[in-house]
Design an enzyme around this catalytic site. Structure first.
Site, PDB file in Angstrom:
ATOM      1  N   SER A 100       0.838  -1.199   0.000  1.00  0.00           N
ATOM      2  CA  SER A 100       0.000   0.000   0.000  1.00  0.00           C
ATOM      3  C   SER A 100       0.864   1.235   0.000  1.00  0.00           C
ATOM      4  O   SER A 100       2.066   1.174   0.247  1.00  0.00           O
ATOM      5  CB  SER A 100      -0.897   0.009   1.247  1.00  0.00           C
TER       6      SER A 100
HETATM    7  C1  LIG Z   1       2.829  -0.185   3.859  1.00  0.00           C
HETATM    8  S1  LIG Z   1       3.771  -0.665   2.508  1.00  0.00           S
HETATM    9  C2  LIG Z   1       5.027   0.577   2.373  1.00  0.00           C
HETATM   10  C3  LIG Z   1       4.541   1.926   2.052  1.00  0.00           C
HETATM   11  C4  LIG Z   1       5.557   2.802   1.376  1.00  0.00           C
HETATM   12  N1  LIG Z   1       6.564   3.248   2.290  1.00  0.00           N
HETATM   13  C5  LIG Z   1       4.891   3.932   0.624  1.00  0.00           C
HETATM   14  O1  LIG Z   1       5.048   5.089   0.988  1.00  0.00           O
HETATM   15  O2  LIG Z   1       4.236   3.633  -0.363  1.00  0.00           O
HETATM   16  C6  LIG Z   1       4.742  -1.994   3.172  1.00  0.00           C
HETATM   17  C7  LIG Z   1       5.675  -2.599   2.153  1.00  0.00           C
HETATM   18  O3  LIG Z   1       6.602  -3.403   2.843  1.00  0.00           O
HETATM   19  C8  LIG Z   1       6.930  -4.468   1.996  1.00  0.00           C
HETATM   20  N2  LIG Z   1       7.577  -5.518   2.790  1.00  0.00           N
HETATM   21  C9  LIG Z   1       7.008  -6.499   3.525  1.00  0.00           C
HETATM   22  N3  LIG Z   1       7.942  -7.267   4.099  1.00  0.00           N
HETATM   23  C10 LIG Z   1       9.142  -6.763   3.723  1.00  0.00           C
HETATM   24  C11 LIG Z   1      10.482  -7.130   3.973  1.00  0.00           C
HETATM   25  N4  LIG Z   1      10.775  -8.185   4.745  1.00  0.00           N
HETATM   26  N5  LIG Z   1      11.464  -6.414   3.385  1.00  0.00           N
HETATM   27  C12 LIG Z   1      11.178  -5.345   2.600  1.00  0.00           C
HETATM   28  N6  LIG Z   1       9.928  -4.953   2.322  1.00  0.00           N
HETATM   29  C13 LIG Z   1       8.916  -5.642   2.882  1.00  0.00           C
HETATM   30  C14 LIG Z   1       5.611  -4.863   1.372  1.00  0.00           C
HETATM   31  O4  LIG Z   1       5.793  -5.631   0.203  1.00  0.00           O
HETATM   32  C15 LIG Z   1       4.992  -3.496   1.144  1.00  0.00           C
HETATM   33  O5  LIG Z   1       5.265  -3.044  -0.157  1.00  0.00           O
END
Ligand SMILES: C[S@@+](CC[C@H](N)C(=O)[O-])C[C@H]1O[C@@H](n2cnc3c(N)ncnc32)[C@H](O)[C@@H]1O
Length: 375
Positions: A100
Site C-alpha cells: 500500500s
Molecule cells: C505499507 S507498505 C510501504 C509503504 C511505502 N513506504 C509507501 O510510501 O508507499 C509496506 C511494504 O513493505 C513491503 N515488505 C514487507 N515485508 C518486507 C520485507 N521483509 N522487506 C522489505 N519490504 C517488505 C511490502 O511488500 C509493502 O510493499
C-alpha cells in the site's frame, strides 16, 4: 494551479494543521513529491464484502475520483494477496492487502520522528509505491537514501515511479529484515512494514548513536511505533512513541497457517476474572500480545455462544474464553496454559496502574527483544 497541485497543497495544509508535518524542511520535501505519480497503476478502495469481510475494488488512473483519492490522507492498497494489482481485475476481491501507499500524515509523522539531519544516510525498509522514499530523497538527496522492498513487482513499479520524477536512490529487492550491509553504516533506519521483533541486522548496520524507527506488531493485531538508539555494545534501546501506529507485517513475520485446530473440547474449564474485553482495547491487547506472542486469535460460534480462541500452532496450546450466565469462563488445553499467562501479565500491568505505552521501554540485544513498562 492544476487540479493535482491544488489537492496536493490542501493535503500539505491539513498535515500542518493536524500536527504530523511539523518542520519546514519536511514541509518542503512533502510539497516536492506529488503522490499521484506513485499511484498511476491505480489502487483498491474498500467496499462491503460478503458477511464479516471487507472487499477491495480497483480504482484506475482514468477513473473520475482517482486523483482525489490520491490526495486523501488515507492508506491506499496497491496489491492484494501478494500478486494482484488494480489493473489485474474488474470488480471487488476479498483477500488481504499486501502492499500500500501509507497515509501521508503517518509517513510525515514518522519522518519527523526519525530526527534526521542534513547529510544523514537512511535505510528504509518497505519501499512500497516509493512515495515515502521520494520524500526522503527530497529531504536528504537520493545519494543518502537506500530502500529495500521484498516484492519484485512492487519494487519495479516504485523504481519506475521514482525514475519518472528523476529520483534515483539505491533500491534493493530482497528481505529488508536483513538490512542492506553494502550501504552500512546508516545514521537512521526506518521501517514502513511492521516487525514482531527488531532484527539485529538493523542494529549492526546503524552507527552508534543512530536511530531505528519501526512499528512493533504481533499476531493479535496490536502495534506501536518504537524509536531505538543504537549503542556501542551492539544493543539498542528506546521507547514506544504511542499513537496506535499500524502497518502490514514484514512478510517473513506473518503468522503461520492455523492448520488443523486442536480438539477444543479436550481442555480444563475454570472461571476467569479477565474476559475478552482485554482483546478489544488496543493497549490491553498489546499487553496480552507481549504475554503470548505466538498466539493467534479466532472467534467461533460454538454450542450457541461466541468463543474467543487463542491458539499457538507451534506448541498446540490453546485457550477458549466465553461468557456464560454473567461469568467469564476459560477452557484451556496443550502444554502451556495460555490464559494463565495472559492473566498474570495483564494483572501485573493493572497493578502497575495500567501505564500508557509511552511509558514502555524496548531493549534489543543479540539474545532478543524485551518490552517492559516502568523498568
Ligand atoms: C505499507 S507498505 C510501504 C509503504 C511505502 N513506504 C509507501 O510510501 O508507499 C509496506 C511494504 O513493505 C513491503 N515488505 C514487507 N515485508 C518486507 C520485507 N521483509 N522487506 C522489505 N519490504 C517488505 C511490502 O511488500 C509493502 O510493499
Amino acid at each position: 494551479m492544476t487540479d493535482h497541485e491544488q489537492l496536493h497543497q490542501q493535503l500539505i495544509d491539513r498535515m500542518v494543521i493536524g500536527g504530523s508535518l511539523r518542520t519546514e524542511p519536511w514541509r518542503r520535501a512533502a510539497a516536492a513529491v506529488p503522490r499521484h505519480e506513485f499511484l498511476r497503476g491505480g489502487y483498491f478502495r474498500r467496499v462491503a464484502g460478503p458477511q464479516f469481510h471487507s472487499a477491495w475494488e480497483p480504482v484506475q488512473a482514468g477513473d473520475a475520483d482517482w486523483l482525489e483519492g490520491c490526495y486523501a490522507d488515507e492508506s491506499l492498497v496497491t496489491q492484494i494477496a501478494g500478486t494482484i494489482v488494480p489493473e489485474d481485475i474488474r470488480g471487488p476481491i476479498t483477500r488481504e492487502p499486501t502492499s500500500s501507499s501509507t497515509l501521508p500524515s503517518l509517513v510525515l509523522r514518522m519522518l519527523e520522528d526519525l530526527q534526521v539531519e542534513d547529510g544523514h544516510k537512511v535505510l528504509e525498509i518497505g519501499t512500497g509505491t516509493g512515495y515515502s522514499t521520494a520524500v526522503l530523497c527530497a529531504r536528504l538527496g537520493a545519494g543518502n537514501v537506500t530502500s529495500v522492498e521484498y516484492d519484485e513487482r512492487v519494487a519495479s513499479r516504485a523504481r519506475a515511479a521514482l525514475g519518472r520524477l528523476g529520483t534515483y536512490p539505491t533500491l534493493v529487492t530482497g528481505d529488508g529484515l536483513l538490512g542492506h550491509g553494502a550501504g552500512a553504516p546508516y545514521d537512521r533506519v526506518i521501517a514502513t512494514c511492521g516487525v514482531r521483533t527488531v532484527p539485529h541486522a538493523w542494529i549492526e548496520q546503524t552507527r552508534p548513536g543512530g536511530l531505528i524507527l519501526a512499528t512493533v506488531c504481533g499476531w493479535l493485531g496490536s502495534s506501536e511505533l518504537a524509536r531505538l538508539t543504537v549503542h556501542e555494545d551492539g544493543t539498542a534501546s528506546g521507547r514506544l512513541l504511542g499513537g496506535a501506529v499500524s502497518f502490514m507485517l514484514a512478510r517473513p513475520h506473518t503468522p503461520p497457517p492455523l492448520g488443523l485446530l486442536p480438539d477444543l473440547d479436550d481442555g480444563k474449564e475454570r472461571e476467569t476474572a479477565i474476559g475478552t474485553e482485554v482483546l478489544e482495547n488496543w493497549s490491553s491487547r498489546f499487553v496480552v500480545q507481549l504475554a503470548v506472542p505466538d498466539a493467534q486469535r479466532l472467534t467461533m460460534q460454538r454450542d450457541g455462544r461466541t468463543e474467543d480462541v487463542l491458539v499457538d500452532v507451534a506448541t498446540g496450546s490453546w485457550a477458549a474464553v466465553y461468557s456464560e450466565g454473567g461469568r467469564w469462563l476459560v477452557r484451556q488445553g496443550g502444554p502451556e496454559p495460555l490464559w494463565d499467562t495472559v492473566e498474570e501479565q495483564f494483572g501485573s500491568w493493572c497493578a502497575a496502574g495500567a501505564p500508557t505505552v509511552e511509558e514502555f521501554t524496548v531493549t534489543v540485544a543479540p539474545e532478543g527483544q524485551v518490552i517492559r513498562w516502568r523498568p
